[in-house]
Design an enzyme around this catalytic site. Structure first.
Site, PDB file in Angstrom:
ATOM      1  N   ASN A  50      -0.798  -6.920   8.862  1.00  0.00           N
ATOM      2  CA  ASN A  50      -1.404  -6.077   7.906  1.00  0.00           C
ATOM      3  C   ASN A  50      -2.006  -6.619   6.639  1.00  0.00           C
ATOM      4  O   ASN A  50      -1.521  -6.696   5.589  1.00  0.00           O
ATOM      5  CB  ASN A  50      -0.150  -5.054   7.097  1.00  0.00           C
ATOM      6  CG  ASN A  50       0.824  -6.225   6.777  1.00  0.00           C
ATOM      7  OD1 ASN A  50       1.305  -7.279   6.985  1.00  0.00           O
ATOM      8  ND2 ASN A  50       1.498  -5.481   5.586  1.00  0.00           N
ATOM      9  N   ALA A  81      -7.329  -8.553  15.386  1.00  0.00           N
ATOM     10  CA  ALA A  81      -7.190  -7.656  16.345  1.00  0.00           C
ATOM     11  C   ALA A  81      -5.616  -7.488  16.846  1.00  0.00           C
ATOM     12  O   ALA A  81      -4.907  -6.854  17.796  1.00  0.00           O
ATOM     13  CB  ALA A  81      -7.874  -7.786  17.774  1.00  0.00           C
ATOM     14  N   ILE A  82      -4.571  -8.037  15.899  1.00  0.00           N
ATOM     15  CA  ILE A  82      -3.350  -8.333  16.232  1.00  0.00           C
ATOM     16  C   ILE A  82      -2.321  -6.887  16.209  1.00  0.00           C
ATOM     17  O   ILE A  82      -1.762  -6.758  17.204  1.00  0.00           O
ATOM     18  CB  ILE A  82      -2.643  -9.401  15.324  1.00  0.00           C
ATOM     19  CG1 ILE A  82      -1.361  -9.920  15.961  1.00  0.00           C
ATOM     20  CG2 ILE A  82      -2.601  -8.961  14.052  1.00  0.00           C
ATOM     21  CD1 ILE A  82      -1.342 -10.548  17.258  1.00  0.00           C
ATOM     22  N   ASP A  83      -2.888  -6.138  15.567  1.00  0.00           N
ATOM     23  CA  ASP A  83      -2.206  -4.712  15.578  1.00  0.00           C
ATOM     24  C   ASP A  83      -2.368  -4.048  16.978  1.00  0.00           C
ATOM     25  O   ASP A  83      -1.653  -3.354  17.237  1.00  0.00           O
ATOM     26  CB  ASP A  83      -3.158  -3.756  14.512  1.00  0.00           C
ATOM     27  CG  ASP A  83      -2.423  -4.095  13.085  1.00  0.00           C
ATOM     28  OD1 ASP A  83      -1.175  -4.355  13.146  1.00  0.00           O
ATOM     29  OD2 ASP A  83      -3.200  -3.564  12.342  1.00  0.00           O
ATOM     30  N   ARG A 115       0.942  -1.207   0.008  1.00  0.00           N
ATOM     31  CA  ARG A 115      -0.045  -0.107   0.050  1.00  0.00           C
ATOM     32  C   ARG A 115       0.857   1.152   0.074  1.00  0.00           C
ATOM     33  O   ARG A 115       2.165   1.190   0.275  1.00  0.00           O
ATOM     34  CB  ARG A 115      -0.890  -0.047   1.241  1.00  0.00           C
ATOM     35  CG  ARG A 115      -1.982  -1.068   1.241  1.00  0.00           C
ATOM     36  CD  ARG A 115      -3.006  -1.051   2.563  1.00  0.00           C
ATOM     37  NE  ARG A 115      -1.879  -1.472   3.663  1.00  0.00           N
ATOM     38  CZ  ARG A 115      -2.490  -1.710   4.782  1.00  0.00           C
ATOM     39  NH1 ARG A 115      -3.740  -1.525   5.284  1.00  0.00           N
ATOM     40  NH2 ARG A 115      -1.957  -2.408   5.549  1.00  0.00           N
ATOM     41  N   HIS A 167      -1.223   2.465  16.100  1.00  0.00           N
ATOM     42  CA  HIS A 167      -1.333   1.201  17.178  1.00  0.00           C
ATOM     43  C   HIS A 167      -0.327   1.137  18.141  1.00  0.00           C
ATOM     44  O   HIS A 167       0.322   0.303  18.513  1.00  0.00           O
ATOM     45  CB  HIS A 167      -1.304  -0.280  16.188  1.00  0.00           C
ATOM     46  CG  HIS A 167      -2.121  -0.078  15.179  1.00  0.00           C
ATOM     47  ND1 HIS A 167      -3.444  -0.107  15.410  1.00  0.00           N
ATOM     48  CD2 HIS A 167      -1.958  -0.301  13.806  1.00  0.00           C
ATOM     49  CE1 HIS A 167      -4.212  -0.241  14.133  1.00  0.00           C
ATOM     50  NE2 HIS A 167      -3.398  -0.073  13.209  1.00  0.00           N
ATOM     51  N   SER A 225     -10.948  -2.283   7.991  1.00  0.00           N
ATOM     52  CA  SER A 225     -11.680  -3.028   9.041  1.00  0.00           C
ATOM     53  C   SER A 225     -12.528  -3.877   8.011  1.00  0.00           C
ATOM     54  O   SER A 225     -12.716  -4.885   8.458  1.00  0.00           O
ATOM     55  CB  SER A 225     -12.536  -2.373  10.219  1.00  0.00           C
ATOM     56  OG  SER A 225     -11.709  -1.806  10.798  1.00  0.00           O
ATOM     57  N   LYS A 230       1.439   2.315   7.369  1.00  0.00           N
ATOM     58  CA  LYS A 230       1.722   1.489   8.365  1.00  0.00           C
ATOM     59  C   LYS A 230       2.539   2.446   9.432  1.00  0.00           C
ATOM     60  O   LYS A 230       3.215   3.428   8.772  1.00  0.00           O
ATOM     61  CB  LYS A 230       2.160   0.160   8.039  1.00  0.00           C
ATOM     62  CG  LYS A 230       1.351  -0.981   7.359  1.00  0.00           C
ATOM     63  CD  LYS A 230       0.205  -1.113   8.443  1.00  0.00           C
ATOM     64  CE  LYS A 230       0.687  -1.814   9.821  1.00  0.00           C
ATOM     65  NZ  LYS A 230      -0.677  -2.339  10.442  1.00  0.00           N
ATOM     66  N   VAL A 279      -1.528 -12.038  10.634  1.00  0.00           N
ATOM     67  CA  VAL A 279      -0.759 -11.202  10.069  1.00  0.00           C
ATOM     68  C   VAL A 279      -1.185  -9.842  10.385  1.00  0.00           C
ATOM     69  O   VAL A 279      -2.413  -9.165  10.158  1.00  0.00           O
ATOM     70  CB  VAL A 279      -0.978 -11.488   8.363  1.00  0.00           C
ATOM     71  CG1 VAL A 279      -0.234 -10.268   7.575  1.00  0.00           C
ATOM     72  CG2 VAL A 279      -0.505 -12.739   8.210  1.00  0.00           C
ATOM     73  N   GLU A 321      -6.123   5.296  13.039  1.00  0.00           N
ATOM     74  CA  GLU A 321      -7.216   4.327  14.000  1.00  0.00           C
ATOM     75  C   GLU A 321      -8.015   4.977  14.989  1.00  0.00           C
ATOM     76  O   GLU A 321      -8.910   4.879  15.668  1.00  0.00           O
ATOM     77  CB  GLU A 321      -6.500   3.062  14.413  1.00  0.00           C
ATOM     78  CG  GLU A 321      -5.447   3.450  15.667  1.00  0.00           C
ATOM     79  CD  GLU A 321      -4.117   3.656  15.160  1.00  0.00           C
ATOM     80  OE1 GLU A 321      -3.346   3.817  15.954  1.00  0.00           O
ATOM     81  OE2 GLU A 321      -3.804   4.088  13.875  1.00  0.00           O
ATOM     82  N   ASP A 357     -21.352 -10.884  21.110  1.00  0.00           N
ATOM     83  CA  ASP A 357     -20.756  -9.623  21.340  1.00  0.00           C
ATOM     84  C   ASP A 357     -21.515  -9.308  22.729  1.00  0.00           C
ATOM     85  O   ASP A 357     -22.404  -9.930  23.208  1.00  0.00           O
ATOM     86  CB  ASP A 357     -21.332  -8.694  20.361  1.00  0.00           C
ATOM     87  CG  ASP A 357     -20.612  -7.323  20.139  1.00  0.00           C
ATOM     88  OD1 ASP A 357     -19.828  -6.983  19.504  1.00  0.00           O
ATOM     89  OD2 ASP A 357     -20.809  -6.457  21.198  1.00  0.00           O
ATOM     90  N   TYR A 379      -1.273   4.834  10.331  1.00  0.00           N
ATOM     91  CA  TYR A 379      -1.667   4.063  11.236  1.00  0.00           C
ATOM     92  C   TYR A 379      -0.592   3.878  12.394  1.00  0.00           C
ATOM     93  O   TYR A 379       0.557   3.778  12.024  1.00  0.00           O
ATOM     94  CB  TYR A 379      -1.925   2.668  10.892  1.00  0.00           C
ATOM     95  CG  TYR A 379      -3.329   2.521   9.919  1.00  0.00           C
ATOM     96  CD1 TYR A 379      -4.656   2.807  10.564  1.00  0.00           C
ATOM     97  CD2 TYR A 379      -3.496   2.304   8.597  1.00  0.00           C
ATOM     98  CE1 TYR A 379      -5.852   2.747  10.200  1.00  0.00           C
ATOM     99  CE2 TYR A 379      -4.752   2.105   8.128  1.00  0.00           C
ATOM    100  CZ  TYR A 379      -5.833   2.419   8.928  1.00  0.00           C
ATOM    101  OH  TYR A 379      -6.977   2.501   8.154  1.00  0.00           O
TER     102      TYR A 379
END
Length: 372
Positions: free
Chosen positions: A298, A266-268, A15, A95, A132, A74, A296, A117, A196, A93
């Site tokens: 990204n 949600a790993i970021d 990207r 994080h 997302s 990123k 992963v 974010e 949820d 981004y």
């Protein structure tokens, strides 16, 4: 303002922070734009396209040296830390709640950082939403692929076939990621469950999908019961700007079917699965206790052209305000950007980040007003 858009150097990150069309928009507004040589080449945005739009093509060092604001996709990686100048504006981004080393660099260099974010408009996260949506849809595609026996999965075809059971997908979190994951999973013919804690959100999902998806209230006891029979588990819980809660513990893996797949979207933000750690598109999976993990960091980078266009559609309007008004004035005038402010002048201005590291939190408005 002088804008710099470097080439992303994270693994398989194709990207780019600005398209040629975006450069034209900034140039028309009176901004000078530097694009790193080859920044968009992987997705058919060539240097000549950028030059025709008004950009100056430069190497990475020159770009960082001359730019007042860096626009990326990123978060910066270690190789880029030394390139930043004191009080430079960074718009990307970040994080940060999951990255203490990067946070410390931004504080040390007094970087004026605005994170995509955490930009918030009411309840919406406009600059996070497009990624997302893509990550949610990709989570099902990747989960279905790694269910294949070739990769250590249990060999279930997510859509089933006549005379066989469908794959079962359990999605933890009914937000934007979870909603899009459900849409994709249902479209592929899977049996879908969304969990949820927001009953109003579950009611909305039930209505939108015409009761074709099972909606369940999420608590620890119910999670233990539901994970026993799922083939794909999607972790999609988000607390904006803060670390994700760990909903699945290591001991839970023993309850799951061997060869089931976990996709931790949600790993970021640290992941909502205790056994998750960031992986790359080059080496995307690992197996613990017979459970395939895909995490992963990204994911949308796999579909880089679509992701770039979808992302810049939302980030460029805010970026243009920063570039024309100045970062301080833009954040004071536009509440969404005030929410997006993570660090300024060596201070943390986002509560979730301060809480993650036990650091001092500074009110963003007061910090902006004092900023020179």
């Amino acid at each position: 303002m002088i804008i710099g858009c470097p080439k992303e150097i994270k693994d398989h990150e194709f990207r780019v922070g600005l398209t040629p069309s975006n450069v034209h928009t900034f140039s028309e507004a009176g901004c000078k734009v530097y694009i790193e040589k080859g920044a968009g080449e992987a997705i058919n945005f060539y240097d000549e396209d950028y030059k025709n739009a008004g950009a100056i093509i430069a190497d990475k060092e020159e770009l960082f040296e001359k730019s007042e604001m860096i626009i990326k996709v990123k978060e910066p990686v270690k190789e880029e830390y030394d390139l930043f100048k004191e009080k430079q504006v960074l718009y990307t981004y970040l994080h940060l709640a999951n990255d203490k080393e990067l946070t410390e660099m931004l504080l040390k260099k007094k970087i004026f950082s605005i994170a995509y974010e955490t930009i918030r408009k009411g309840k919406l996260l406009p600059c996070l939403a497009p990624m997302s949506s893509i990550a949610g849809r990709l989570s099902i595609i990747e989960g279905a692929k790694y269910l294949e026996k070739t990769y250590g999965g249990n060999g279930t075809f997510i859509g089933g076939a006549p005379g066989t059971r469908k794959g079962k997908v359990l999605i933890l979190g009914g937000g934007n990621v979870g909603f899009n994951a459900a849409q994709m999973a249902l479209g592929l013919g899977a049996e879908v469950i969304i969990a949820d804690i927001d009953l109003a959100r579950l009611e909305y999902i039930d209505q939108v999908f015409h009761s074709k998806i099972t909606t369940l209230y999420s608590d620890s006891g119910n999670i233990k019961e539901w994970i026993r029979d799922c083939d794909i588990l999607i972790g999609s819980v988000l607390i904006p700007g803060s670390k994700a809660p760990k909903l699945i513990r290591k001991e839970h893996l023993k309850l799951m079917k061997k060869g089931a797949v976990i996709v931790d979207v949600a790993i970021d933000q640290g992941g909502c699965i205790e056994t998750s750690h960031p992986t790359t598109h080059t080496d995307p999976i690992y197996i613990i206790d017979g459970i395939v993990h895909y995490s992963v960091a990204n994911m949308p980078g796999a579909v880089a052209k679509t992701s770039t266009i979808a992302l810049t559609n939302t980030t460029v309007p805010y970026g243009l305000k920063i570039a024309t008004l100045g970062a301080k004035e833009a954040c004071l005038q536009i509440p969404e950007l005030t929410e997006g402010l993570n660090t300024i002048d060596g201070k943390i201005t986002y509560k979730g980040i301060a809480q993650a590291f036990g650091a001092d939190y500074f009110d963003p408005i007061a910090t902006l007003q004092a900023y020179q």
